[in-house]
Motif scaffolding. Structure first.
Motif, mmCIF file in Angstrom:
data_model
loop_
_atom_site.group_PDB
_atom_site.id
_atom_site.type_symbol
_atom_site.label_atom_id
_atom_site.label_comp_id
_atom_site.label_asym_id
_atom_site.label_seq_id
_atom_site.Cartn_x
_atom_site.Cartn_y
_atom_site.Cartn_z
ATOM 1 N N GLU A 38 0.838 -0.923 0.404
ATOM 2 C CA GLU A 38 0.274 0.083 0.034
ATOM 3 C C GLU A 38 0.814 1.334 -0.363
ATOM 4 N N ASP A 153 -14.573 -11.714 3.271
ATOM 5 C CA ASP A 153 -13.061 -11.767 2.005
ATOM 6 C C ASP A 153 -13.213 -11.812 0.737
ATOM 7 N N ARG A 156 -15.015 -9.357 -0.425
ATOM 8 C CA ARG A 156 -14.639 -7.623 -0.669
ATOM 9 C C ARG A 156 -13.196 -7.688 -1.674
ATOM 10 N N LEU A 157 -12.616 -9.111 -1.968
ATOM 11 C CA LEU A 157 -11.669 -9.264 -2.676
ATOM 12 C C LEU A 157 -12.057 -9.316 -4.212
ATOM 13 N N GLN A 160 -12.783 -5.456 -5.120
ATOM 14 C CA GLN A 160 -12.392 -4.558 -4.784
ATOM 15 C C GLN A 160 -12.267 -2.724 -6.426
ATOM 16 N N SER A 161 -12.561 -3.573 -6.746
ATOM 17 C CA SER A 161 -12.082 -2.214 -8.183
ATOM 18 C C SER A 161 -13.654 -1.688 -7.994
ATOM 19 N N TYR A 165 -10.854 2.985 -2.602
ATOM 20 C CA TYR A 165 -10.199 2.549 -1.594
ATOM 21 C C TYR A 165 -10.334 2.691 -0.076
ATOM 22 N N ASN A 168 -13.625 0.061 1.291
ATOM 23 C CA ASN A 168 -12.160 -1.536 0.791
ATOM 24 C C ASN A 168 -11.398 -1.661 2.386
ATOM 25 N N SER A 169 -10.595 -0.088 2.441
ATOM 26 C CA SER A 169 -9.404 -0.454 3.644
ATOM 27 C C SER A 169 -10.423 -0.708 4.654
ATOM 28 N N TYR A 172 -11.313 -3.802 5.145
ATOM 29 C CA TYR A 172 -10.365 -4.574 5.573
ATOM 30 C C TYR A 172 -9.917 -5.087 7.047
#
Length: 183
Positions: A38, A153, A156-157, A160-161, A165, A168-169, A172
Motif C-alpha cells: 500500500e 473477505d 471484498r477481494l 475491490q475495483s 479505496y 475497501n480499506s 479490510y
C-alpha cells in the motif's frame, strides 16, 4: 503486528501451540506485506499478499491437527502443504485466480480440520466418561466464524475495483481485527 509478535512470544515455548504461532506468523507477514504494497515502501512491483490465501488453510489445518493429536511431532514434510503458495508467487498478477484457488484450498483444509476435530470427539467419547468436557466445540464455532470471515473477505477481494479505496480499506481493517480477535 505487535499483537501477533506478543502472541508468538507467549506460545512459542509450547510445541502443541506451534500451529497457532504459525497462524500468527502468517498474519504478521500478511500485514507487513500489505503495508509495504500500500505504501510502496520497498518499491515492489508485484503483489505478494494474494499468496496468503493459499497459506491460511494449511496453517489452520496443521494447528487443529497438532492440537488434537499432541503427540504428533512437527516435521519438514508438513511444509509440502505450502508448496501451492510458493508456486503461485510468480502468478500473483492474476490475483483473482490465486484468491479463487486460495478459497478452494481454505474449504478443503477446513473440511480436513473438521475431520480431525470429529475424530477427536469420537475418540474422546469412546475412552472417557468426561467426553463432553474434552470436546473442542469452541474450535468448531471458531471454524464457522472463520468460514464466514473467509466468505466476506472473498467478496471484498472480488469487488475491490468497484468498492473504492475507503470502503475497501475499512472493510479490510474490520476483517483483520476480527481475525486477530479470534486468534
Amino acid at each position: 503486528m505487535a499483537l501477533c509478535v506478543f502472541g508468538i512470544a507467549l506460545l512459542l515455548a509450547k510445541p502443541r501451540f506451534w500451529g497457532l504461532c504459525l497462524l500468527l506468523s502468517l498474519e504478521l507477514l500478511l500485514m507487513a506485506f500489505n503495508f509495504s504494497e500500500e505504501t510502496k515502501l520497498f518499491g515492489q512491483r508485484y503483489l505478494v499478499t494474494p499468496v496468503f490465501t493459499l497459506c491460511t488453510g494449511p496453517a489452520f489445518y496443521l494447528f487443529v491437527r497438532h492440537l488434537v493429536v499432541p503427540e504428533h511431532r512437527w516435521t519438514m514434510r508438513e511444509a509440502i502443504h505450502f508448496l501451492p503458495a510458493l508456486f503461485s508467487l510468480p502468478f500473483t498478477h492474476y490475483s483473482n485466480l490465486v484468491i479463487g484457488l486460495g478459497s478452494v484450498s481454505l474449504i478443503a483444509y477446513g473440511l480436513a480440520a473438521y475431520y480431525w476435530l470429529r475424530k477427536y470427539s469420537l475418540s474422546s467419547q469412546a475412552i472417557s466418561s468426561a467426553a463432553l468436557d474434552m470436546q473442542l466445540t469452541w474450535l468448531v464455532k471458531i471454524m464457522c466464524i472463520f468460514a464466514l470471515l473467509g466468505i466476506t473477505d472473498t467478496i471484498r477481494l472480488n469487488l475491490q475495483s468497484q468498492l473504492g479505496y475507503t470502503i475497501n480499506s475499512v472493510w479490510y481493517f474490520f476483517h483483520q481485527t476480527a481475525v486477530l480477535l479470534l486468534y
